[in-house]
Design an enzyme around this catalytic site. Sequence first.
Site, PDB file in Angstrom:
ATOM      1  N   HIS A   1      -5.206  10.111  21.921  1.00 47.21           N
ATOM      2  CA  HIS A   1      -4.090  10.834  21.293  1.00 47.21           C
ATOM      3  C   HIS A   1      -4.589  11.671  20.113  1.00 47.21           C
ATOM      4  N   HIS A   2      -5.852  11.489  19.764  1.00 46.39           N
ATOM      5  CA  HIS A   2      -6.443  12.370  18.744  1.00 46.39           C
ATOM      6  C   HIS A   2      -7.012  13.639  19.369  1.00 46.39           C
TER       7      HIS A   2
ATOM      8  N   HIS B   1      -9.636   4.859  16.778  1.00 49.41           N
ATOM      9  CA  HIS B   1      -8.260   4.387  16.702  1.00 49.41           C
ATOM     10  C   HIS B   1      -8.185   2.917  16.342  1.00 49.41           C
TER      11      HIS B   1
ATOM     12  N   ARG C   1      -5.428  21.924   8.405  1.00 50.28           N
ATOM     13  CA  ARG C   1      -6.139  21.058   7.469  1.00 50.28           C
ATOM     14  C   ARG C   1      -7.575  21.560   7.344  1.00 50.28           C
TER      15      ARG C   1
ATOM     16  N   SER D   1       3.163  -9.917   4.965  1.00 51.42           N
ATOM     17  CA  SER D   1       3.830 -11.090   5.537  1.00 51.42           C
ATOM     18  C   SER D   1       3.707 -12.313   4.643  1.00 51.42           C
TER      19      SER D   1
ATOM     20  N   HIS E   1     -14.762  12.565   1.030  1.00 60.76           N
ATOM     21  CA  HIS E   1     -13.532  11.880   0.640  1.00 60.76           C
ATOM     22  C   HIS E   1     -13.089  10.948   1.762  1.00 60.76           C
TER      23      HIS E   1
HETATM   24  C1  HEA Z   1      -8.254   5.661   3.481  1.00 60.97           C
HETATM   25  C2  HEA Z   1      -7.847   6.160   2.609  1.00 60.97           C
HETATM   26  C3  HEA Z   1      -7.522   7.437   1.899  1.00 60.97           C
HETATM   27  C4  HEA Z   1      -7.008   7.464   0.642  1.00 60.97           C
HETATM   28  C5  HEA Z   1      -6.690   6.285  -0.259  1.00 60.97           C
HETATM   29  C6  HEA Z   1      -6.821   8.841   0.325  1.00 60.97           C
HETATM   30  C7  HEA Z   1      -6.310   9.278  -0.893  1.00 60.97           C
HETATM   31  C8  HEA Z   1      -6.053  10.595  -1.202  1.00 60.97           C
HETATM   32  N1  HEA Z   1      -6.253  11.682  -0.376  1.00 60.97           N
HETATM   33 FE1  HEA Z   1      -7.109  11.627   1.447  1.00 60.97          FE
HETATM   34  N2  HEA Z   1      -7.976  11.632   3.239  1.00 60.97           N
HETATM   35  C9  HEA Z   1      -8.365  10.530   3.957  1.00 60.97           C
HETATM   36  C10 HEA Z   1      -8.178   9.213   3.579  1.00 60.97           C
HETATM   37  C11 HEA Z   1      -7.666   8.815   2.355  1.00 60.97           C
HETATM   38  N3  HEA Z   1      -7.211   9.656   1.373  1.00 60.97           N
HETATM   39  C12 HEA Z   1      -8.997  10.912   5.199  1.00 60.97           C
HETATM   40  C13 HEA Z   1      -9.564   9.984   6.262  1.00 60.97           C
HETATM   41  C14 HEA Z   1      -8.985  12.303   5.235  1.00 60.97           C
HETATM   42  C15 HEA Z   1      -9.507  13.228   6.329  1.00 60.97           C
HETATM   43  C16 HEA Z   1     -10.872  13.725   5.959  1.00 60.97           C
HETATM   44  C17 HEA Z   1     -11.303  14.760   6.967  1.00 60.97           C
HETATM   45  O1  HEA Z   1     -10.507  15.678   7.242  1.00 60.97           O
HETATM   46  O2  HEA Z   1     -12.418  14.625   7.493  1.00 60.97           O
HETATM   47  C18 HEA Z   1      -8.332  12.722   3.987  1.00 60.97           C
HETATM   48  C19 HEA Z   1      -8.098  14.050   3.669  1.00 60.97           C
HETATM   49  C20 HEA Z   1      -7.370  14.449   2.556  1.00 60.97           C
HETATM   50  C21 HEA Z   1      -6.908  15.779   2.348  1.00 60.97           C
HETATM   51  C22 HEA Z   1      -7.093  16.964   3.302  1.00 60.97           C
HETATM   52  C23 HEA Z   1      -8.376  17.645   2.974  1.00 60.97           C
HETATM   53  C24 HEA Z   1      -8.610  18.762   3.937  1.00 60.97           C
HETATM   54  O3  HEA Z   1      -8.073  18.719   5.069  1.00 60.97           O
HETATM   55  O4  HEA Z   1      -9.349  19.699   3.565  1.00 60.97           O
HETATM   56  C25 HEA Z   1      -6.285  15.801   1.131  1.00 60.97           C
HETATM   57  C26 HEA Z   1      -5.657  16.996   0.513  1.00 60.97           C
HETATM   58  O5  HEA Z   1      -4.736  16.878  -0.222  1.00 60.97           O
HETATM   59  C27 HEA Z   1      -6.337  14.448   0.606  1.00 60.97           C
HETATM   60  C28 HEA Z   1      -5.810  14.064  -0.616  1.00 60.97           C
HETATM   61  C29 HEA Z   1      -5.828  12.760  -1.063  1.00 60.97           C
HETATM   62  C30 HEA Z   1      -5.350  12.391  -2.390  1.00 60.97           C
HETATM   63  C31 HEA Z   1      -4.833  13.322  -3.453  1.00 60.97           C
HETATM   64  C32 HEA Z   1      -5.494  11.030  -2.466  1.00 60.97           C
HETATM   65  C33 HEA Z   1      -5.114  10.188  -3.666  1.00 60.97           C
HETATM   66  O6  HEA Z   1      -4.367   9.056  -3.204  1.00 60.97           O
HETATM   67  C34 HEA Z   1      -6.340   9.722  -4.422  1.00 60.97           C
HETATM   68  C35 HEA Z   1      -5.893   9.092  -5.741  1.00 60.97           C
HETATM   69  C36 HEA Z   1      -7.022   8.437  -6.446  1.00 60.97           C
HETATM   70  C37 HEA Z   1      -7.677   8.986  -7.511  1.00 60.97           C
HETATM   71  C38 HEA Z   1      -7.324  10.318  -8.045  1.00 60.97           C
HETATM   72  C39 HEA Z   1      -8.849   8.280  -8.138  1.00 60.97           C
HETATM   73  C40 HEA Z   1      -8.471   7.414  -9.331  1.00 60.97           C
HETATM   74  C41 HEA Z   1      -8.212   8.182 -10.594  1.00 60.97           C
HETATM   75  C42 HEA Z   1      -9.203   8.662 -11.385  1.00 60.97           C
HETATM   76  C43 HEA Z   1     -10.641   8.649 -11.003  1.00 60.97           C
HETATM   77  C44 HEA Z   1      -8.882   9.267 -12.692  1.00 60.97           C
HETATM   78  C45 HEA Z   1      -9.153  10.721 -12.701  1.00 60.97           C
HETATM   79  C46 HEA Z   1      -8.020  11.408 -12.029  1.00 60.97           C
HETATM   80  C47 HEA Z   1      -7.498  12.579 -12.484  1.00 60.97           C
HETATM   81  C48 HEA Z   1      -8.156  13.339 -13.600  1.00 60.97           C
HETATM   82  C49 HEA Z   1      -6.260  13.139 -11.889  1.00 60.97           C
HETATM   83  N4  HEA Z   1      -6.998  13.653   1.492  1.00 60.97           N
HETATM   84  C1  HEA Z   2      -3.623   2.870   8.865  1.00 56.51           C
HETATM   85  C2  HEA Z   2      -3.867   3.835   9.643  1.00 56.51           C
HETATM   86  C3  HEA Z   2      -2.970   4.384  10.727  1.00 56.51           C
HETATM   87  C4  HEA Z   2      -1.896   3.819  11.375  1.00 56.51           C
HETATM   88  C5  HEA Z   2      -1.269   2.456  11.194  1.00 56.51           C
HETATM   89  C6  HEA Z   2      -1.433   4.816  12.322  1.00 56.51           C
HETATM   90  C7  HEA Z   2      -0.369   4.612  13.184  1.00 56.51           C
HETATM   91  C8  HEA Z   2      -0.025   5.485  14.189  1.00 56.51           C
HETATM   92  N1  HEA Z   2      -0.587   6.720  14.428  1.00 56.51           N
HETATM   93 FE1  HEA Z   2      -2.002   7.602  13.316  1.00 56.51          FE
HETATM   94  N2  HEA Z   2      -3.611   8.398  12.392  1.00 56.51           N
HETATM   95  C9  HEA Z   2      -4.343   7.827  11.380  1.00 56.51           C
HETATM   96  C10 HEA Z   2      -4.135   6.584  10.840  1.00 56.51           C
HETATM   97  C11 HEA Z   2      -3.144   5.710  11.269  1.00 56.51           C
HETATM   98  N3  HEA Z   2      -2.210   5.959  12.230  1.00 56.51           N
HETATM   99  C12 HEA Z   2      -5.391   8.715  10.922  1.00 56.51           C
HETATM  100  C13 HEA Z   2      -6.416   8.433   9.814  1.00 56.51           C
HETATM  101  C14 HEA Z   2      -5.278   9.861  11.683  1.00 56.51           C
HETATM  102  C15 HEA Z   2      -6.079  11.168  11.573  1.00 56.51           C
HETATM  103  C16 HEA Z   2      -7.517  11.033  11.955  1.00 56.51           C
HETATM  104  C17 HEA Z   2      -8.181  12.374  11.752  1.00 56.51           C
HETATM  105  O1  HEA Z   2      -7.986  13.260  12.616  1.00 56.51           O
HETATM  106  O2  HEA Z   2      -8.837  12.574  10.692  1.00 56.51           O
HETATM  107  C18 HEA Z   2      -4.172   9.620  12.609  1.00 56.51           C
HETATM  108  C19 HEA Z   2      -3.788  10.541  13.571  1.00 56.51           C
HETATM  109  C20 HEA Z   2      -2.857  10.248  14.545  1.00 56.51           C
HETATM  110  C21 HEA Z   2      -2.662  11.075  15.702  1.00 56.51           C
HETATM  111  C22 HEA Z   2      -3.429  12.347  16.057  1.00 56.51           C
HETATM  112  C23 HEA Z   2      -2.818  13.521  15.378  1.00 56.51           C
HETATM  113  C24 HEA Z   2      -3.607  14.759  15.663  1.00 56.51           C
HETATM  114  O3  HEA Z   2      -4.738  14.865  15.157  1.00 56.51           O
HETATM  115  O4  HEA Z   2      -3.122  15.611  16.422  1.00 56.51           O
HETATM  116  C25 HEA Z   2      -1.650  10.497  16.425  1.00 56.51           C
HETATM  117  C26 HEA Z   2      -1.115  11.037  17.696  1.00 56.51           C
HETATM  118  O5  HEA Z   2      -0.543  10.354  18.465  1.00 56.51           O
HETATM  119  C27 HEA Z   2      -1.251   9.295  15.714  1.00 56.51           C
HETATM  120  C28 HEA Z   2      -0.262   8.423  16.144  1.00 56.51           C
HETATM  121  C29 HEA Z   2       0.031   7.222  15.524  1.00 56.51           C
HETATM  122  C30 HEA Z   2       1.048   6.292  16.016  1.00 56.51           C
HETATM  123  C31 HEA Z   2       1.968   6.497  17.196  1.00 56.51           C
HETATM  124  C32 HEA Z   2       1.013   5.209  15.183  1.00 56.51           C
HETATM  125  C33 HEA Z   2       1.855   3.966  15.327  1.00 56.51           C
HETATM  126  O6  HEA Z   2       1.066   2.818  15.178  1.00 56.51           O
HETATM  127  C34 HEA Z   2       2.997   3.936  14.333  1.00 56.51           C
HETATM  128  C35 HEA Z   2       3.972   2.808  14.688  1.00 56.51           C
HETATM  129  C36 HEA Z   2       5.016   2.594  13.642  1.00 56.51           C
HETATM  130  C37 HEA Z   2       6.297   3.027  13.709  1.00 56.51           C
HETATM  131  C38 HEA Z   2       6.809   3.809  14.866  1.00 56.51           C
HETATM  132  C39 HEA Z   2       7.274   2.791  12.589  1.00 56.51           C
HETATM  133  C40 HEA Z   2       7.926   1.426  12.582  1.00 56.51           C
HETATM  134  C41 HEA Z   2       8.632   1.133  13.858  1.00 56.51           C
HETATM  135  C42 HEA Z   2      10.011   0.963  13.941  1.00 56.51           C
HETATM  136  C43 HEA Z   2      10.891   1.090  12.756  1.00 56.51           C
HETATM  137  C44 HEA Z   2      10.579   0.600  15.275  1.00 56.51           C
HETATM  138  C45 HEA Z   2      11.507   1.645  15.841  1.00 56.51           C
HETATM  139  C46 HEA Z   2      10.817   2.943  16.021  1.00 56.51           C
HETATM  140  C47 HEA Z   2      10.888   3.692  17.156  1.00 56.51           C
HETATM  141  C48 HEA Z   2      11.372   3.147  18.440  1.00 56.51           C
HETATM  142  C49 HEA Z   2      10.455   5.128  17.119  1.00 56.51           C
HETATM  143  N4  HEA Z   2      -1.986   9.182  14.573  1.00 56.51           N
HETATM  144 CU    CU Z   3      -5.023   7.000  16.479  1.00 62.30          CU
END
Ligand code: HEA
Ligand code: HEA
Ligand code: CU
Lengths: 535, 280, 297
Positions: A304-305, A255, A452, A270, A79
């Site tokens: 930070h991960h 990251h 998770r 934008s 996924h």
């Molecule tokens: C980048 C994008 C992305 C997107 C879009 C999503 C979308 C969704 N994710 Fe995502 N998710 C990740 C990125 C993303 N995820 C990542 C990176 C992880 C970490 C993996 C890891 O731990 O290694 C993760 C892990 C993750 C977990 C944790 C799993 C675990 O830790 O064991 C869960 C659990 O709820 C979850 C749920 C979902 C759900 C419900 C959606 C929904 O938004 C999906 C909705 C879309 C559909 C359902 C498909 C379209 C509809 C159909 C095909 C019709 C049929 C549908 C029905 C019959 C209901 N995701």
């Molecule tokens: C699109 C993808 C995306 C984006 C944009 C971000 C944005 C950010 N992420 Fe995220 N992050 C992920 C995707 C993303 N992350 C994914 C996929 C993981 C899990 C990976 C995995 O383990 O599978 C993860 C995990 C992750 C971790 C590790 C968690 C853990 O495993 O323990 C951390 C820790 O610092 C983190 C921090 C942040 C921060 C600080 C931002 C910042 O960029 C956010 C900045 C934005 C704001 C703060 C809000 C708007 C700001 C304001 C309104 C201004 C005023 C606000 C203040 C002064 C507070 N992220």
């Molecule tokens: Cu990160």
Amino acid sequence: MAEPHAHAAAHPDHDHKPHGWRRWVFATNHKDIGTMYLVLSGTMFFIGGIAAICIRAELFQPGLQFFDPQFFNSLTTMHGLIMIFGAIMPAFVGLANWMVPMQVGAPDMALPRLNNFSFWILPFAFTLLISSFFVPGGAPAGGWTMYPPLILQTGAAFPMLIFSVHLMGMSSILGAINVVVTIMNMRAPGMTLLRMPLFVWSWLITAYLLIAVMPVLAGAVTMLLTDHFFGTTFFTAAGGGDPVMFQHIFWFFGHPEVYIMILPAFGIISEVIPTFSRKPLFGYEAMVYAVASIAFLSFIVWAHHMFTVGMPLAAQLFFMLSTMLIAIPTGVKVFNWTATMWKGSLSFEPPMLFALAFLFLFTIGGFSGLMLAMVPADYQYQDTYFVVAHFHYVLVTGALFGIMSGVYYWLPKWTGHMYDLKLGTWHFWLSAIFVNVLFFPQHFLGLAGMPRRIPDYAVQFTDWNMVSSIGAFGFGLSQLMFPYLIIKCIRAGKPAGARPWEGAHGLEWELPSPPPFHSWTTPPSDALIARGAAH
Amino acid sequence: MTDAHAHDSSQYYIPHHSAWPILGSFTLFTVMWGAVFYLNDWLGPWVFIPGAVLLAALFFLWFGTVIDENQRGIYNLQVDRSFRMGMMWFIFSEVMFFGAFFGALFYARVLSVPWLGGSGVKVFTNYILWPHFEGTWPSNGPAHVGGRDGSFSVMNPLGIPALNTAILLTSGFTVTMAHHALRAGRRTPLAIWLALTFLLGFTFVGFQAHEYGEAYREMGLRLTTGIYGSTFFMLTGFHGLHVTIGAIMLTVIWLRVMRGHFTPQRHFAFEAVAWYWHFV
Amino acid sequence: MTIRETLARLALTAATGALTLPASAEESGWAQLNMPQGVTDISRKIYALHMEIFWVCVAIGVVVFGAMIWSLIAFRKSKGAVADTTMVHNTQVEVVWTIVPVIILVAMAVPAARTLVEIEDTTKTELNIKVTGFQWGWEYEYLDAGVTYYSHLDRASDAARELGSRIDPDSVPHYLLNVDRPLVVPNGTKVRLLITGADVIHSWWVKDLGIKKDAIPGFINEAWFKVDDNFTGMLRGNCAELCGRDHGFMPIVVDVRSKADFDTWLKSTAAEQKQAAAPIPPAAPPAAATAAAAASG
Ligand code: HEA
Ligand code: HEA
Ligand SMILES: [Cu+2]
Ligand code: CUA
């Protein structure tokens, strides 16, 4: 050096396009290739989504109902990989293919054949990845982060995982190179850098990020491969290596990767918000600098991960602070978007609705991100559903909603037809409501202590898991409206003018809808460009 | 480069539908599957080898088309510029790929090996898990992995390695000379300098092969010799591979020179390969 | 429990704002929604930090979302709003909304850093326990006392979690959060854990102690805790790093006793383990079989 070439024989049959399957398989046209990218992305989104639905179904109740734990881990892993590399990234490349040449006043991408090559690598890459479900040992189950030593326990699927990642990497690098070259070399005269639309800007910077970090991922998985098959010990302490070394290399890619998945969305937002606020973007240059500094910072926050791996104190402090810094440029963007709406004249067509949801929900995801950045607190959040909630808020309601906003925005331009606005509005409200039902409770689950990547959980987590699963089914089903709406639009939409949104600026709206096969065969006039770059 | 150059787009060359991309990705796919079959020993190398051959052939044909179009002069300067930029960014991505392995080397030398030796935050790691291991470089780890029953000796940098470095530096010089010759339109020196360059390249590869042989036979220094062997062979190996590719490309360029390709003004392919060569 | 029950309970929750659960009595409703305060000084500091950041984010949210909602209401075309197209930027405001976040962030970073420094101080510990994660369970070794034993998921949960076992998890006490042999520790004592992994990376996490540290093969990570003097009882946690098939099934239970009780326990166990002919057979834990399967599979 720009001495026009003597016998630069322009191709005679310039606007004739090949027909039938050849048009797609042998394509060199940025729109056709863009379309193929978008179709692939949609398909992968549904496949990855079905995996997600299986996950949510298993987690609906405590106890194992459907899957063996190993298979559940495969579902989670696939996924993650499919959604990131299959759904989100190709969608952005598809949008870049469609829009960048139009927006900079070029006839096509700079390297059309390379363009098609980068696309066609992907279907093969995913065939390789997905067929790993059917080999002995099953699909990879080590998480999309592929940490050793666990990932080295993968069965026959192991090399398939590695090589599919290599293929995806190649595709992204070549695609990114094409975007950079197009933007740097194909802009119409007069389209200066600071006249470029923000979508082009954010893609330019994203492309640099891609070229910089995808090779690093390739290197990391190559080391996994040699550790597994050729007896190297990069990630084995006995030989002087360190499993954590992989995590450093992976997150040095990982990251920036997450910003690769959000910056183009920033660009789309934008474009959309000014259009439907009928008001130029507030603080254009600040926005450009913000994107640039986010991109820069993304290289120095990776650990930070990894706060729980036992890094030295100084390292933990450094990565905490650098991570918090990112809130500032991101904040600038959020504030500028808000200021753009301020004193505007707002209307709420589907693109704007999705952009607004992005504004609210991405910010929530950002807040939780900031909480995660606090090392001591992260010791409690790390590897819980709080993290899962965080990244779905930034990825689903951030990246994905950004993409949907973009598709709703440009669909009339692509097809020349206006889609069913009412249906789009329904799609929006269902998605926006269910996505919160789906992911908001996961904050509670995480804080209450649900890890998770588990197929089964202690009974006190039952309630919110049920709610989350119901949200998932609702959200998933609502997504079926999206392809239906698009097909309906292509088939039977009413003709849309060149500028279906009255507030829309930018070169793409100066072309007819649908645009000619080769977008700008003669560069747009300076007047047009100036009119487009209204800031 | 920062602002668009004036150009007449009607002269911009957009290749019409081409079969190379799809064939290219398909053969690439075959190679990858081949590697999977090979490593899982399902069919041995019998998918991999044909795949690799096809891939190589295919790229020759593809570039052939490009060269031919170029010779027919249907590219304008803008296309030329696109190619250059593309090549530059491709080389940059290669640099980052090597960066990953240098990162690993750095991490091992500065962090993991000393940690296993009990320095810094990891006192107990050494005290409980790896007593009496001093984390000094070079190292094949606390368990003395691989090598001659655990021991190994390292390459003497003043031997052939120094010579090889010299060879590469000279070849960098010769290729620059060739470039000057080309710009001055003097074909004979061009051909000679170029030939010299790729001959030096292949010599380098030859020497390296010989070095590897010794390392494996006499010095107990192998890919499997702990982290030192891993980083040493992965870095030098990938480098050697790139030198080989570069030398082959130089040879192709040389053949094209013999065919009278390239003008003092227009010689993208030449420059691309020259850049690549400087990078290796 | 059925969906209807759950939804009913959730409806009730919405009304009363507190969930009540049959299975786990000690889980108060609030525990469903937020981080526990825990039973150590550090864990409470972490909780305080968590709440502080949370409220800061809420505050910022109120301002930012407030501004957004206001513009959505006040500046709609349908209400005849006309766009002020001259408003394209304003240096003062832009400076302000860059500086203010900086200040907020500093205000957040300081306490975070302080707590972190405290957490990292592993000096003056009175008891050392080596913790080894393996696929799938934990091994505890009391270094100075020569006591060693394994700790696995308890039988009842293990039976109930099988695919298609018709056992209702609600009927199992502490389903998936119970072990055959908990880690026994004294309260009011600074205990240092030396954490490592046997096969793959695991992570030792007990939220009430405010500890999560990865168990990395070939390396040892340190962590410490000092449970409140008067606290005794069971603390429950999980492995928090994906470690293969049974990652979800290797819980952690810490049995906190008074210093006196702990000492008697330690002595008696030490004695048992001595007189047991061989020290303790490093009998491959039952999980090892499945581990091998996963590895070879
Ligand atoms: C980048 C994008 C992305 C997107 C879009 C999503 C979308 C969704 N994710 Fe995502 N998710 C990740 C990125 C993303 N995820 C990542 C990176 C992880 C970490 C993996 C890891 O731990 O290694 C993760 C892990 C993750 C977990 C944790 C799993 C675990 O830790 O064991 C869960 C659990 O709820 C979850 C749920 C979902 C759900 C419900 C959606 C929904 O938004 C999906 C909705 C879309 C559909 C359902 C498909 C379209 C509809 C159909 C095909 C019709 C049929 C549908 C029905 C019959 C209901 N995701
Ligand atoms: C699109 C993808 C995306 C984006 C944009 C971000 C944005 C950010 N992420 Fe995220 N992050 C992920 C995707 C993303 N992350 C994914 C996929 C993981 C899990 C990976 C995995 O383990 O599978 C993860 C995990 C992750 C971790 C590790 C968690 C853990 O495993 O323990 C951390 C820790 O610092 C983190 C921090 C942040 C921060 C600080 C931002 C910042 O960029 C956010 C900045 C934005 C704001 C703060 C809000 C708007 C700001 C304001 C309104 C201004 C005023 C606000 C203040 C002064 C507070 N992220
Ligand atoms: Cu990160
Ligand atoms: Cu052990 Cu997860």
